[in-house]
Motif scaffolding. Structure first.
Motif, PDB file in Angstrom:
ATOM      1  N   GLY A   1      14.247  36.531  50.658  1.00  0.00           N
ATOM      2  CA  GLY A   1      15.196  37.178  49.772  1.00  0.00           C
ATOM      3  C   GLY A   1      14.971  36.756  48.335  1.00  0.00           C
ATOM      4  N   ALA A   2      15.431  37.585  47.422  1.00  0.00           N
ATOM      5  CA  ALA A   2      15.264  37.291  46.004  1.00  0.00           C
ATOM      6  C   ALA A   2      15.894  35.951  45.672  1.00  0.00           C
ATOM      7  N   GLY A   3      15.126  35.120  44.982  1.00  0.00           N
ATOM      8  CA  GLY A   3      15.651  33.831  44.552  1.00  0.00           C
ATOM      9  C   GLY A   3      15.580  32.749  45.607  1.00  0.00           C
ATOM     10  N   LEU A   4      15.130  33.078  46.832  1.00  0.00           N
ATOM     11  CA  LEU A   4      15.043  32.086  47.893  1.00  0.00           C
ATOM     12  C   LEU A   4      13.600  31.624  48.050  1.00  0.00           C
ATOM     13  N   ARG A   5      13.429  30.340  48.308  1.00  0.00           N
ATOM     14  CA  ARG A   5      12.088  29.817  48.535  1.00  0.00           C
ATOM     15  C   ARG A   5      11.732  29.934  50.011  1.00  0.00           C
ATOM     16  N   THR A   6      10.498  30.311  50.291  1.00  0.00           N
ATOM     17  CA  THR A   6      10.024  30.312  51.669  1.00  0.00           C
ATOM     18  C   THR A   6       9.803  28.871  52.117  1.00  0.00           C
ATOM     19  N   ARG A   7       9.592  28.697  53.414  1.00  0.00           N
ATOM     20  CA  ARG A   7       9.324  27.343  53.914  1.00  0.00           C
ATOM     21  C   ARG A   7       8.019  26.803  53.343  1.00  0.00           C
ATOM     22  N   GLY A   8       7.041  27.670  53.188  1.00  0.00           N
ATOM     23  CA  GLY A   8       5.788  27.236  52.583  1.00  0.00           C
ATOM     24  C   GLY A   8       5.986  26.764  51.160  1.00  0.00           C
ATOM     25  N   GLU A   9       6.781  27.499  50.402  1.00  0.00           N
ATOM     26  CA  GLU A   9       7.065  27.098  49.022  1.00  0.00           C
ATOM     27  C   GLU A   9       7.824  25.776  48.982  1.00  0.00           C
ATOM     28  N   GLN A  10       8.738  25.586  49.913  1.00  0.00           N
ATOM     29  CA  GLN A  10       9.493  24.334  49.950  1.00  0.00           C
ATOM     30  C   GLN A  10       8.570  23.139  50.177  1.00  0.00           C
ATOM     31  N   VAL A  11       7.649  23.270  51.126  1.00  0.00           N
ATOM     32  CA  VAL A  11       6.739  22.164  51.429  1.00  0.00           C
ATOM     33  C   VAL A  11       5.827  21.881  50.241  1.00  0.00           C
ATOM     34  N   VAL A  12       5.252  22.937  49.669  1.00  0.00           N
ATOM     35  CA  VAL A  12       4.355  22.763  48.524  1.00  0.00           C
ATOM     36  C   VAL A  12       5.101  22.139  47.350  1.00  0.00           C
ATOM     37  N   ASP A  13       6.305  22.619  47.086  1.00  0.00           N
ATOM     38  CA  ASP A  13       7.087  22.082  45.967  1.00  0.00           C
ATOM     39  C   ASP A  13       7.420  20.609  46.182  1.00  0.00           C
ATOM     40  N   GLU A  14       7.809  20.255  47.402  1.00  0.00           N
ATOM     41  CA  GLU A  14       8.138  18.860  47.693  1.00  0.00           C
ATOM     42  C   GLU A  14       6.909  17.969  47.572  1.00  0.00           C
ATOM     43  N   ALA A  15       5.781  18.451  48.076  1.00  0.00           N
ATOM     44  CA  ALA A  15       4.546  17.668  47.993  1.00  0.00           C
ATOM     45  C   ALA A  15       4.162  17.408  46.543  1.00  0.00           C
ATOM     46  N   ARG A  16       4.305  18.419  45.716  1.00  0.00           N
ATOM     47  CA  ARG A  16       3.940  18.257  44.309  1.00  0.00           C
ATOM     48  C   ARG A  16       4.935  17.357  43.583  1.00  0.00           C
ATOM     49  N   LYS A  17       6.210  17.638  43.759  1.00  0.00           N
ATOM     50  CA  LYS A  17       7.234  16.911  43.011  1.00  0.00           C
ATOM     51  C   LYS A  17       7.270  15.432  43.374  1.00  0.00           C
ATOM     52  N   ARG A  18       7.155  15.127  44.654  1.00  0.00           N
ATOM     53  CA  ARG A  18       7.333  13.749  45.105  1.00  0.00           C
ATOM     54  C   ARG A  18       6.035  12.957  45.188  1.00  0.00           C
ATOM     55  N   TYR A  19       4.905  13.649  45.284  1.00  0.00           N
ATOM     56  CA  TYR A  19       3.661  12.920  45.525  1.00  0.00           C
ATOM     57  C   TYR A  19       2.521  13.304  44.580  1.00  0.00           C
TER      58      TYR A  19
END
Length: 360
Positions: free
Chosen positions: A29-47
């Motif tokens: 849905g508009a404005g929602l992150r997919t599960r893939g985006e969530q994992v990639v974002d977390e990997a980048r932000k935290r590591y």
């Protein structure tokens, strides 16, 4: 199955493949992150991002200290080092340690005449140890892991397909580890046009990777014996496949041992990962059946991850469980580092688990 790149043929084939625009992320849905985006974002932000930023600061510190040891621009490098120390500790969330680390830096600069002595080298190691990132800690804990390299080369849309192909008995983090070890990382880099010695892809390059074009399973997924598995008499792989194997095009290749194998040209990455998942689930079922038949204890999750890949990479007829029935435990092979490719799979998955970036 393989753990090295078969890229020469595949790169040429991909250049001829028709790639269509498409992205599972569009289904969100508009404005929602997919599960893939969530994992990639977390990997980048935290590591990944903190690791890169701290590395940049540490590289400057090492260069500055090298100049200081040679007596060059001592005052300038002393001050430049102070700024980098503050930057790196800020990224690590350890600003409170700045006073102690700055004192170490000042001591190394002041005692530069003793550089090279064992005591100086020990102080230098302790100083740079203050900038160990969370990602570096995990890399030290799991020296055989390839997760850091994989995550740098993971488009969110590819990870979305991994989630779509995963099942309760083969979760996304495990399928991701197996698929990337088998060559999915090469698929991503080849679609972008990056050679093995090229640097990391940019965000724009990762976003450009299509997941709708055809994919050669032999080159990028390790599905060397796809049709043999699908129509096997013992636990047919087609029982784990959500579509008719007849949809897949036969791709006969000669493997590294000179044997002709019946792999597959899949119509899309989704179909390819579903095919690989079916093979993995079949090999896992065979392992579990053998473990029961030969009297082994119920495997732990770590043992399950390791032995699934032994059965996938080495083959279902490896004979280890039968040979050592009653004399070895399932964890013995892991503890002794046997089957190095399976150790890579295990340590990579363990690192992903400890990173806690995949949703549970």
């Amino acid at each position: 199955m393989h753990t090295y790149s078969r890229r020469r043929f595949a790169v040429a084939a991909l250049a001829c493949a028709v790639a269509f625009a498409g992205n599972p992320a569009a289904e969100a849905g508009a404005g929602l992150r997919t599960r893939g985006e969530q994992v990639v974002d977390e990997a980048r932000k935290r590591y990944l991002v903190p690791d890169a930023r701290v590395k940049a600061d540490v590289d400057v510190l090492r260069s500055a200290l090298g100049e200081v040891k040679r007596g060059r621009s001592v005052a300038f490098n002393l001050n430049a080092g102070r700024a980098r120390i503050a930057s790196a500790l800020g990224v690590l969330g350890r600003a409170a340690d700045a006073e102690a680390v700055l004192a170490q830096w000042a001591g190394l600069v002041a005692d530069r005449a003793r550089a090279g002595s064992s005591s100086y080298l020990d102080r230098e190691r302790r100083f740079f140890g203050a900038f160990t990132t969370p990602l570096a800690v995990l890399a030290q804990k799991y020296p055989n892991s390839q997760a850091k390299y994989w995550l740098k080369n993971t488009p969110a849309q590819v990870l979305d397909v991994v989630f779509a192909a995963a099942t309760p008995d083969l979760p996304a983090d495990q399928l991701y580890a197996y698929a990337y070890l088998e060559g999915l990382v090469d698929y991503v880099r080849d679609r972008i046009g990056l050679g093995k010695k090229a640097g990391d892809p940019t965000d724009a390059q990762l976003r450009s990777v299509s997941v709708t074009g055809p994919i050669f399973g032999y080159d990028y997924l390790g599905t060397d014996r796809f049709f043999l598995d699908m129509y096997a008499s013992r636990v047919p792989g087609r029982n784990f496949l959500p579509y008719d194997p007849g949809r897949v095009v036969l791709d006969t290749r000669r493997n590294e041992k000179g044997t002709l194998v019946e792999s597959a040209l899949f119509p899309s990455l989704t179909a390819g990962l579903q095919g690989e998942a079916a093979m993995l689930r079949r090999r896992r079922a065979l392992f579990l059946a053998d473990a029961r038949a030969y009297g082994y204890a119920t495997p732990t999750r770590d043992e399950l991850v390791y032995w699934t890949y032994v059965y996938y990479n080495v083959g279902e007829f490896n004979g280890q469980l039968k040979k050592y029935a009653g004399r070895r435990r399932l964890g013995d092979w892991m503890a002794k580092g046997e089957y190095p490719n399976s150790i890579k799979a295990l340590e990579s998955w363990r690192m992903l688990r400890d990173m806690a970036i995949f949703p549970r």
